[in-house]
Design a protein around this motif. Structure first.
Motif, PDB file in Angstrom:
ATOM      1  N   TYR A   1      13.376  19.308   8.410  1.00  0.00           N
ATOM      2  CA  TYR A   1      13.066  20.290   9.451  1.00  0.00           C
ATOM      3  C   TYR A   1      13.716  21.637   9.172  1.00  0.00           C
ATOM      4  O   TYR A   1      14.579  21.774   8.306  1.00  0.00           O
ATOM      5  CB  TYR A   1      13.515  19.773  10.816  1.00  0.00           C
ATOM      6  CG  TYR A   1      15.012  19.633  10.997  1.00  0.00           C
ATOM      7  CD1 TYR A   1      15.773  20.678  11.524  1.00  0.00           C
ATOM      8  CD2 TYR A   1      15.678  18.451  10.657  1.00  0.00           C
ATOM      9  CE1 TYR A   1      17.142  20.552  11.701  1.00  0.00           C
ATOM     10  CE2 TYR A   1      17.039  18.317  10.835  1.00  0.00           C
ATOM     11  CZ  TYR A   1      17.768  19.377  11.355  1.00  0.00           C
ATOM     12  OH  TYR A   1      19.133  19.247  11.515  1.00  0.00           O
TER      13      TYR A   1
ATOM     14  N   THR B   1      13.735  20.843  21.139  1.00  0.00           N
ATOM     15  CA  THR B   1      14.689  19.737  21.046  1.00  0.00           C
ATOM     16  C   THR B   1      15.222  19.631  19.622  1.00  0.00           C
ATOM     17  O   THR B   1      14.451  19.456  18.672  1.00  0.00           O
ATOM     18  CB  THR B   1      14.022  18.408  21.440  1.00  0.00           C
ATOM     19  OG1 THR B   1      13.540  18.506  22.786  1.00  0.00           O
ATOM     20  CG2 THR B   1      15.020  17.265  21.349  1.00  0.00           C
TER      21      THR B   1
ATOM     22  N   PRO C   1      16.750  18.046  16.348  1.00  0.00           N
ATOM     23  CA  PRO C   1      16.805  16.711  15.745  1.00  0.00           C
ATOM     24  C   PRO C   1      18.240  16.196  15.656  1.00  0.00           C
ATOM     25  O   PRO C   1      19.182  16.980  15.470  1.00  0.00           O
ATOM     26  CB  PRO C   1      16.214  16.940  14.350  1.00  0.00           C
ATOM     27  CG  PRO C   1      15.408  18.192  14.470  1.00  0.00           C
ATOM     28  CD  PRO C   1      16.136  19.043  15.441  1.00  0.00           C
TER      29      PRO C   1
ATOM     30  N   ASP D   1      14.956   8.818  15.727  1.00  0.00           N
ATOM     31  CA  ASP D   1      13.559   9.182  15.534  1.00  0.00           C
ATOM     32  C   ASP D   1      13.290  10.517  16.218  1.00  0.00           C
ATOM     33  O   ASP D   1      14.070  10.982  17.063  1.00  0.00           O
ATOM     34  CB  ASP D   1      12.655   8.092  16.112  1.00  0.00           C
ATOM     35  CG  ASP D   1      11.223   8.198  15.598  1.00  0.00           C
ATOM     36  OD1 ASP D   1      10.941   9.107  14.782  1.00  0.00           O
ATOM     37  OD2 ASP D   1      10.384   7.368  16.005  1.00  0.00           O
ATOM     38  N   TYR D   2      12.173  11.148  15.860  1.00  0.00           N
ATOM     39  CA  TYR D   2      11.818  12.435  16.456  1.00  0.00           C
ATOM     40  C   TYR D   2      10.352  12.447  16.831  1.00  0.00           C
ATOM     41  O   TYR D   2       9.485  12.190  15.994  1.00  0.00           O
ATOM     42  CB  TYR D   2      12.092  13.584  15.486  1.00  0.00           C
ATOM     43  CG  TYR D   2      12.095  14.937  16.160  1.00  0.00           C
ATOM     44  CD1 TYR D   2      13.278  15.488  16.635  1.00  0.00           C
ATOM     45  CD2 TYR D   2      10.916  15.661  16.321  1.00  0.00           C
ATOM     46  CE1 TYR D   2      13.298  16.726  17.267  1.00  0.00           C
ATOM     47  CE2 TYR D   2      10.916  16.901  16.942  1.00  0.00           C
ATOM     48  CZ  TYR D   2      12.113  17.434  17.414  1.00  0.00           C
ATOM     49  OH  TYR D   2      12.115  18.659  18.046  1.00  0.00           O
ATOM     50  N   SER D   3      10.066  12.755  18.097  1.00  0.00           N
ATOM     51  CA  SER D   3       8.675  12.882  18.561  1.00  0.00           C
ATOM     52  C   SER D   3       8.571  13.915  19.680  1.00  0.00           C
ATOM     53  O   SER D   3       7.589  13.922  20.425  1.00  0.00           O
ATOM     54  CB  SER D   3       8.145  11.528  19.048  1.00  0.00           C
ATOM     55  OG  SER D   3       8.949  11.014  20.090  1.00  0.00           O
TER      56      SER D   3
ATOM     57  N   VAL E   1       9.407  20.104  12.516  1.00  0.00           N
ATOM     58  CA  VAL E   1       9.809  18.825  11.926  1.00  0.00           C
ATOM     59  C   VAL E   1       8.608  18.164  11.247  1.00  0.00           C
ATOM     60  O   VAL E   1       7.546  18.015  11.858  1.00  0.00           O
ATOM     61  CB  VAL E   1      10.380  17.879  13.004  1.00  0.00           C
ATOM     62  CG1 VAL E   1      10.803  16.544  12.383  1.00  0.00           C
ATOM     63  CG2 VAL E   1      11.564  18.533  13.714  1.00  0.00           C
TER      64      VAL E   1
ATOM     65  N   LYS F   1       7.538  14.686   9.408  1.00  0.00           N
ATOM     66  CA  LYS F   1       8.000  13.297   9.334  1.00  0.00           C
ATOM     67  C   LYS F   1       6.949  12.414   8.683  1.00  0.00           C
ATOM     68  O   LYS F   1       5.749  12.611   8.883  1.00  0.00           O
ATOM     69  CB  LYS F   1       8.291  12.784  10.754  1.00  0.00           C
ATOM     70  CG  LYS F   1       8.791  11.350  10.813  1.00  0.00           C
ATOM     71  CD  LYS F   1       9.123  10.933  12.256  1.00  0.00           C
ATOM     72  CE  LYS F   1       7.893  10.632  13.066  1.00  0.00           C
ATOM     73  NZ  LYS F   1       8.224  10.069  14.403  1.00  0.00           N
TER      74      LYS F   1
END
Length: 291
Positions: free
Chosen positions: A174, A209, A211, A216-218, A269, A271
């Motif tokens: 990111y 937001t 990381p 996890d990142y969503s 980000v 992923k």
């Protein structure tokens, strides 16, 4: 005897007619003066600077039936017209190519011209720093986000970021970007895989937001998406994710649109994870720009 004579005459007339029709339907050979091999079929073109970041490309050849252009943005050739208006929002040097095709599929010579853009467009200039991964300085602008156990990893080399691995693991990377409240931005990038992938997700997010390592990142929802369950990524691919990506069961539109609600920092980000990434997925020319 008279009946037989009439019958034979009819057969003879039919045979002559068939031979004439069959001869008329035979394809002509290229180069026999029928226009299938036009002379002087070349892609030469002129460049007119309309404004700082806008240009008009004009093909000089009048014998072609198809023009293809490459704007040196990593996406390769695309179908266009002899008169092509282009927008180059980022400062830099671009080697533009033009390829033409004539009747019968004849391909002319490819012409190139260099266009120098001195200043990035104030509204649509790319806000991503180091999005081409060409130097160590480029790569230093990105941070790897560890999510699950080792097994899926991003590597930065040869002018690309490439993810490989599998085992149902995932990893991201990111960059922080400054945005302005109320402004809409577009996210895009070149994605490629020489093999395609199996049971794999590739997702792009943009959110305020931050990381957190080993999480996890969503946040903010998917902005771009390649997903084998949704029908893309299973076979070899190369191009902008805006063209080769797909929606995810109707909930993700792969539109790449982010609208800032506040002025400040957001995080772009990227992923990827899955069962088997096979030859991997490479990323290049990452863009985050105003629309």
């Amino acid at each position: 005897m008279k009946f037989n004579s009439i019958s034979n005459s009819i057969k003879l007339i039919a045979a002559v007619a068939f031979l004439g029709l069959n001869s008329a339907c035979q394809p002509e050979d290229a180069g026999d003066g029928n226009g299938l091999n036009p002379s002087n079929l070349d892609g030469s073109f002129t460049v007119t600077n309309v404004s700082t970041n806008r240009f008009t490309l004009t093909g000089n050849n009048k014998n072609n039936i198809l023009s293809k252009w490459d704007l040196d943005d990593g996406a390769g050739f695309f179908n266009g017209t002899d008169l092509q208006n282009i927008f180059l929002p980022d400062a830099g040097t671009y080697v533009v190519k033009h390829k033409v095709y004539g009747q019968g599929g004849v391909v002319g010579t490819v012409a190139t011209q260099t266009i120098n853009v001195a200043t990035s467009d104030p509204n649509s200039g790319n806000l991503v720093v180091g999005g081409k991964f060409e130097t160590a300085a480029d790569i230093s602008n990105w941070t790897v986000l560890n999510i699950s156990a080792s097994g899926t990893n991003w590597a930065f080399a040869n002018g690309k970021a490439t993810v490989t691995g599998g085992g149902w693991n995932q990893q991201a990377f990111y960059q922080a970007i400054n945005v302005v409240a109320g402004k809409t931005y577009s996210i895009d990038m070149i994605c490629s895989s020489t093999t395609g992938v199996s049971n794999t997700w590739f997702e792009v997010y943009a959110s305020s937001t931050m990381p957190v390592q080993n999480n996890d990142y969503s946040a903010g929802g998917k902005k771009r998406n390649i997903n084998t369950w949704a029908g893309c990524g299973g076979t070899p691919f190369s191009g902008k994710i805006s063209n080769i990506g797909c929606s995810d069961s109707g909930t993700v539109q792969n539109d790449g649109v982010f609208t800032a609600t506040t002025t400040g920092v957001i995080y772009l980000v990227i992923k990827c994870g899955g069962e088997n990434l096979q030859g991997g997925i490479s990323v290049d020319n990452v863009e985050f720009r105003g629309v």
